[in-house]
Design a protein around this motif. Structure first.
Motif, PDB file in Angstrom:
ATOM      1  N   GLU A 174       0.845  -1.212   0.000  1.00 23.35           N
ATOM      2  CA  GLU A 174       0.000   0.000   0.000  1.00 23.35           C
ATOM      3  C   GLU A 174       0.877   1.257   0.000  1.00 23.35           C
ATOM      4  O   GLU A 174       0.602   2.221  -0.712  1.00 23.35           O
ATOM      5  CB  GLU A 174      -0.944  -0.004   1.205  1.00 23.35           C
ATOM      6  CG  GLU A 174      -1.969   1.114   1.128  1.00 23.35           C
ATOM      7  CD  GLU A 174      -2.999   1.089   2.245  1.00 23.35           C
ATOM      8  OE1 GLU A 174      -3.928   1.921   2.189  1.00 23.35           O
ATOM      9  OE2 GLU A 174      -2.885   0.270   3.180  1.00 23.35           O
ATOM     10  N   GLU A 175       1.950   1.236   0.786  1.00 25.18           N
ATOM     11  CA  GLU A 175       2.869   2.387   0.813  1.00 25.18           C
ATOM     12  C   GLU A 175       3.504   2.604  -0.559  1.00 25.18           C
ATOM     13  O   GLU A 175       3.632   3.734  -1.025  1.00 25.18           O
ATOM     14  CB  GLU A 175       3.955   2.174   1.876  1.00 25.18           C
ATOM     15  CG  GLU A 175       3.468   2.417   3.292  1.00 25.18           C
ATOM     16  CD  GLU A 175       4.462   1.965   4.355  1.00 25.18           C
ATOM     17  OE1 GLU A 175       5.602   1.594   3.996  1.00 25.18           O
ATOM     18  OE2 GLU A 175       4.101   1.968   5.539  1.00 25.18           O
ATOM     19  N   ASP A 176       3.893   1.496  -1.215  1.00 22.09           N
ATOM     20  CA  ASP A 176       4.464   1.594  -2.574  1.00 22.09           C
ATOM     21  C   ASP A 176       3.463   2.213  -3.539  1.00 22.09           C
ATOM     22  O   ASP A 176       3.819   3.058  -4.359  1.00 22.09           O
ATOM     23  CB  ASP A 176       4.877   0.203  -3.088  1.00 22.09           C
ATOM     24  CG  ASP A 176       6.125  -0.340  -2.383  1.00 22.09           C
ATOM     25  OD1 ASP A 176       6.799   0.451  -1.684  1.00 22.09           O
ATOM     26  OD2 ASP A 176       6.409  -1.539  -2.527  1.00 22.09           O
ATOM     27  N   ALA A 177       2.192   1.771  -3.442  1.00 25.09           N
ATOM     28  CA  ALA A 177       1.145   2.296  -4.330  1.00 25.09           C
ATOM     29  C   ALA A 177       0.933   3.791  -4.085  1.00 25.09           C
ATOM     30  O   ALA A 177       0.785   4.573  -5.033  1.00 25.09           O
ATOM     31  CB  ALA A 177      -0.164   1.527  -4.128  1.00 25.09           C
ATOM     32  N   ILE A 178       0.949   4.201  -2.819  1.00 19.47           N
ATOM     33  CA  ILE A 178       0.759   5.624  -2.487  1.00 19.47           C
ATOM     34  C   ILE A 178       1.923   6.456  -3.031  1.00 19.47           C
ATOM     35  O   ILE A 178       1.723   7.536  -3.603  1.00 19.47           O
ATOM     36  CB  ILE A 178       0.594   5.812  -0.957  1.00 19.47           C
ATOM     37  CG1 ILE A 178      -0.767   5.246  -0.509  1.00 19.47           C
ATOM     38  CG2 ILE A 178       0.720   7.274  -0.554  1.00 19.47           C
ATOM     39  CD1 ILE A 178      -0.915   5.075   0.987  1.00 19.47           C
ATOM     40  N   ASN A 179       3.158   5.945  -2.869  1.00 19.22           N
ATOM     41  CA  ASN A 179       4.336   6.649  -3.397  1.00 19.22           C
ATOM     42  C   ASN A 179       4.285   6.764  -4.912  1.00 19.22           C
ATOM     43  O   ASN A 179       4.578   7.818  -5.481  1.00 19.22           O
ATOM     44  CB  ASN A 179       5.632   5.944  -2.963  1.00 19.22           C
ATOM     45  CG  ASN A 179       5.891   6.079  -1.479  1.00 19.22           C
ATOM     46  OD1 ASN A 179       5.412   7.008  -0.837  1.00 19.22           O
ATOM     47  ND2 ASN A 179       6.633   5.158  -0.908  1.00 19.22           N
ATOM     48  N   LEU A 180       3.893   5.645  -5.574  1.00 17.21           N
ATOM     49  CA  LEU A 180       3.788   5.647  -7.035  1.00 17.21           C
ATOM     50  C   LEU A 180       2.731   6.643  -7.484  1.00 17.21           C
ATOM     51  O   LEU A 180       2.932   7.384  -8.455  1.00 17.21           O
ATOM     52  CB  LEU A 180       3.438   4.239  -7.536  1.00 17.21           C
ATOM     53  CG  LEU A 180       3.229   4.085  -9.051  1.00 17.21           C
ATOM     54  CD1 LEU A 180       4.477   4.510  -9.830  1.00 17.21           C
ATOM     55  CD2 LEU A 180       2.853   2.657  -9.409  1.00 17.21           C
ATOM     56  N   LEU A 181       1.620   6.686  -6.756  1.00 24.16           N
ATOM     57  CA  LEU A 181       0.539   7.625  -7.080  1.00 24.16           C
ATOM     58  C   LEU A 181       1.043   9.063  -6.998  1.00 24.16           C
ATOM     59  O   LEU A 181       0.746   9.885  -7.877  1.00 24.16           O
ATOM     60  CB  LEU A 181      -0.621   7.407  -6.099  1.00 24.16           C
ATOM     61  CG  LEU A 181      -2.015   7.820  -6.515  1.00 24.16           C
ATOM     62  CD1 LEU A 181      -2.390   7.252  -7.872  1.00 24.16           C
ATOM     63  CD2 LEU A 181      -3.025   7.402  -5.463  1.00 24.16           C
ATOM     64  N   GLY A 182       1.839   9.362  -5.974  1.00 19.80           N
ATOM     65  CA  GLY A 182       2.422  10.708  -5.835  1.00 19.80           C
ATOM     66  C   GLY A 182       3.320  11.053  -7.020  1.00 19.80           C
ATOM     67  O   GLY A 182       3.233  12.157  -7.576  1.00 19.80           O
TER      68      GLY A 182
END
Length: 200
Positions: free
Chosen positions: A38-46
Motif C-alpha cells: 500500500e505504501e508503494d502504491a501511495i508513493n507511485l501515485l504521488g
C-alpha cells in the motif's frame, strides 16, 4: 547460484519455518507485506500525479506556442511574406506533433493513475479484512489462554517479542548486547577448543 540467491532462499526458508512454528504470526506477516504494498502504491501515485502536472504544464505551454506561431503564419501570409509564412507553418506543424505526443503521454499517465488508485483501494480493503481476522484470532487465543490457564510457552513469547520489534530499530544501536554476548561465548568456545587441541 549467486550469494544473493542463496541468502534469499535461506531467508525464505527460515521465515517459512518460523511462521509454521508461530502460525498466529502468519497474519501479521501478511499484514506487513500488504502495508508495504500500500505504501508503494501511495508513493507511485504521488510520482504519477507530479508527472501528470508536468505534462499538463507542457501541454498548456505548447498550446500557447502553437497559437503564437499560427498568428505569425497568418500575419506573414497577409504581408505576402511566403518565406516567413512557410517557416511559421513548419514550426506550427512541429509543435502540433509535440502536443500530440504529450497528449498521448498524458492519456497513459491518467490510465496508470486510475490503475494505481484501484490497486491501492484493493490492497487497503485486504488489509482491513486481515486486521479483522487478526482481531478474531487474538480474541480466540486470549479465550484459549484463559481456558487453559497454563504457563505460556517461552519459545512462543520470544518469537512474538522478536517479531513485534520494528525491523528498522533492532540494528540501529551502536552495540547490540545480544551480539556482544554471543561473540564473547563463541570466543570462549574457540579458546577452549584450542586448549583441548594443545593439551593433546
Amino acid at each position: 547460484m549467486g550469494l544473493f540467491e542463496d541468502l534469499s532462499r535461506f531467508l525464505e526458508t527460515r521465515l517459512d519455518e518460523f511462521l509454521r512454528a508461530h502460525p498466529h504470526l502468519e497474519l501479521m506477516a501478511l499484514e506487513e507485506q500488504l502495508r508495504g504494498q500500500e505504501e508503494d502504491a501511495i508513493n507511485l501515485l504521488g510520482d504519477l500525479k507530479r508527472r501528470e502536472k508536468q505534462l499538463e504544464d507542457s501541454i498548456l505551454s505548447t498550446a500557447q506556442d502553437i497559437q503564437r506561431w499560427h498568428e505569425r503564419m497568418q500575419k506573414a501570409a497577409a504581408a505576402n511574406r511566403q518565406d516567413l509564412m512557410q517557416a511559421a507553418q513548419e514550426r506550427e506543424a512541429a509543435l502540433l506533433r509535440q502536443g500530440n505526443h504529450l497528449w498521448g503521454q498524458m492519456k497513459g499517465i491518467k490510465e496508470r493513475i486510475e490503475q494505481t488508485r484501484e490497486l491501492q483501494r484493493r490492497v487497503h480493503e485486504k488489509r482491513r479484512e486481515l486486521k479483522t481476522k487478526m482481531a478474531q484470532a487474538e480474541a480466540e487465543r486470549a479465550a484459549e489462554r484463559v481456558k487453559t490457564a497454563s504457563t505460556p510457552d517461552p519459545a512462543a513469547s520470544w518469537g512474538n517479542t522478536g517479531w513485534n520489534q520494528s525491523p528498522y530499530t533492532i540494528f540501529d544501536r551502536p552495540v547490540d548486547p545480544l551480539e556482544e554476548t554471543f561473540q564473547r561465548w563463541e570466543t570462549e568456545e574457540e579458546l577452549e577448543e584450542l586448549k583441548r587441541q594443545m593439551g593433546r
